[in-house]
Design a protein around this motif. Structure first.
Motif, PDB file in Angstrom:
ATOM      1  N   MET A  33       0.572  -1.232   0.090  1.00 49.89           N
ATOM      2  CA  MET A  33       0.157  -0.023   0.087  1.00 49.89           C
ATOM      3  C   MET A  33       0.935   1.365  -0.090  1.00 49.89           C
ATOM      4  O   MET A  33       0.294   2.523  -0.988  1.00 49.89           O
ATOM      5  N   ALA A  34       1.588   1.450   0.625  1.00 55.93           N
ATOM      6  CA  ALA A  34       3.169   2.632   1.023  1.00 55.93           C
ATOM      7  C   ALA A  34       3.770   2.998  -0.451  1.00 55.93           C
ATOM      8  O   ALA A  34       3.169   3.609  -1.157  1.00 55.93           O
ATOM      9  N   MET A  35       4.010   1.434  -1.278  1.00 55.98           N
ATOM     10  CA  MET A  35       4.436   1.623  -2.976  1.00 55.98           C
ATOM     11  C   MET A  35       3.042   2.599  -3.584  1.00 55.98           C
ATOM     12  O   MET A  35       3.662   2.964  -4.643  1.00 55.98           O
ATOM     13  N   VAL A  36       2.099   1.795  -3.818  1.00 51.07           N
ATOM     14  CA  VAL A  36       1.384   2.687  -4.566  1.00 51.07           C
ATOM     15  C   VAL A  36       0.544   3.792  -4.427  1.00 51.07           C
ATOM     16  O   VAL A  36       0.588   4.808  -5.089  1.00 51.07           O
ATOM     17  N   GLU A  37       0.702   4.023  -3.088  1.00 54.24           N
ATOM     18  CA  GLU A  37       0.841   5.845  -2.718  1.00 54.24           C
ATOM     19  C   GLU A  37       1.902   6.518  -3.032  1.00 54.24           C
ATOM     20  O   GLU A  37       1.911   7.476  -3.546  1.00 54.24           O
ATOM     21  N   ALA A  38       3.540   5.981  -3.189  1.00 50.62           N
ATOM     22  CA  ALA A  38       4.076   6.742  -3.849  1.00 50.62           C
ATOM     23  C   ALA A  38       3.907   6.543  -5.423  1.00 50.62           C
ATOM     24  O   ALA A  38       4.063   7.936  -5.740  1.00 50.62           O
ATOM     25  N   TRP A  39       3.037   5.851  -5.975  1.00 50.74           N
ATOM     26  CA  TRP A  39       2.386   5.521  -6.803  1.00 50.74           C
ATOM     27  C   TRP A  39       1.757   6.902  -7.534  1.00 50.74           C
ATOM     28  O   TRP A  39       2.124   7.598  -9.015  1.00 50.74           O
ATOM     29  N   HIS A  40       1.358   7.692  -6.235  1.00 57.44           N
ATOM     30  CA  HIS A  40       0.215   8.381  -6.717  1.00 57.44           C
ATOM     31  C   HIS A  40       1.152  10.174  -6.363  1.00 57.44           C
ATOM     32  O   HIS A  40       0.156  10.903  -5.013  1.00 57.44           O
ATOM     33  N   ALA A  41       2.333   9.672  -5.994  1.00 52.72           N
ATOM     34  CA  ALA A  41       3.127  11.045  -5.176  1.00 52.72           C
ATOM     35  C   ALA A  41       2.643  12.088  -6.194  1.00 52.72           C
ATOM     36  O   ALA A  41       2.328  13.484  -5.458  1.00 52.72           O
TER      37      ALA A  41
END
Length: 106
Positions: A33-41
Motif C-alpha cells: 500500500m505504501a508503494m501504491v501511495e508512492a505511485w500517486h505522489a
C-alpha cells in the motif's frame, strides 16, 4: 530470431523494473500500500500509473480473446506476468508465446 528477441525483452522487462521495486521496498519497508501511495505522489506518476494500467487491461483483453479463439492456453501466462511484474514483461512474453513456430496451439 524475432521470437528470441521477444523472450529477451520479457526477461529484461522482469528483471530491470523488479530491481527498482526491491530497492524501494528495502528502503521503505515491505508495504504494498505504501508503494501504491508512492505511485500517486504527483500528477506525473499518477499519469504513468494510469497509462500502464490501461495498457495492461488492453493486453489482457487481447490475450483472452486470442486465447479463446486459438485455444493456445500457455499464452494466458502473459496475464499474471503483466499484473505481477508489469507490462514490460507481459507484452513481450505474450509476443514470444504467440510466435510459437509449432503452430497456433501451445
Amino acid at each position: 530470431m524475432l521470437r528470441w528477441l521477444w523472450l529477451a525483452l520479457a526477461i529484461w522487462g522482469a528483471i530491470h523494473p523488479m530491481a527498482y521495486f526491491i530497492a524501494w521496498f528495502q528502503a521503505n519497508g515491505w508495504s504494498l500500500m505504501a508503494m501504491v501511495e508512492a505511485w500517486h505522489a504527483n500528477d506525473a506518476t499518477s499519469g504513468l500509473v494510469w497509462d500502464l494500467t490501461i495498457a495492461a487491461i488492453a493486453l489482457t483483453l487481447w490475450v483472452l480473446i486470442e486465447t479463446a479463439q486459438t485455444r493456445a492456453w500457455a499464452r494466458l501466462l502473459a496475464i499474471p506476468a503483466t499484473f505481477c511484474i508489469g507490462v514490460s514483461c507481459g507484452l513481450p512474453l505474450y509476443l514470444f508465446l504467440r510466435s510459437n513456430p509449432g503452430g497456433s496451439r501451445d
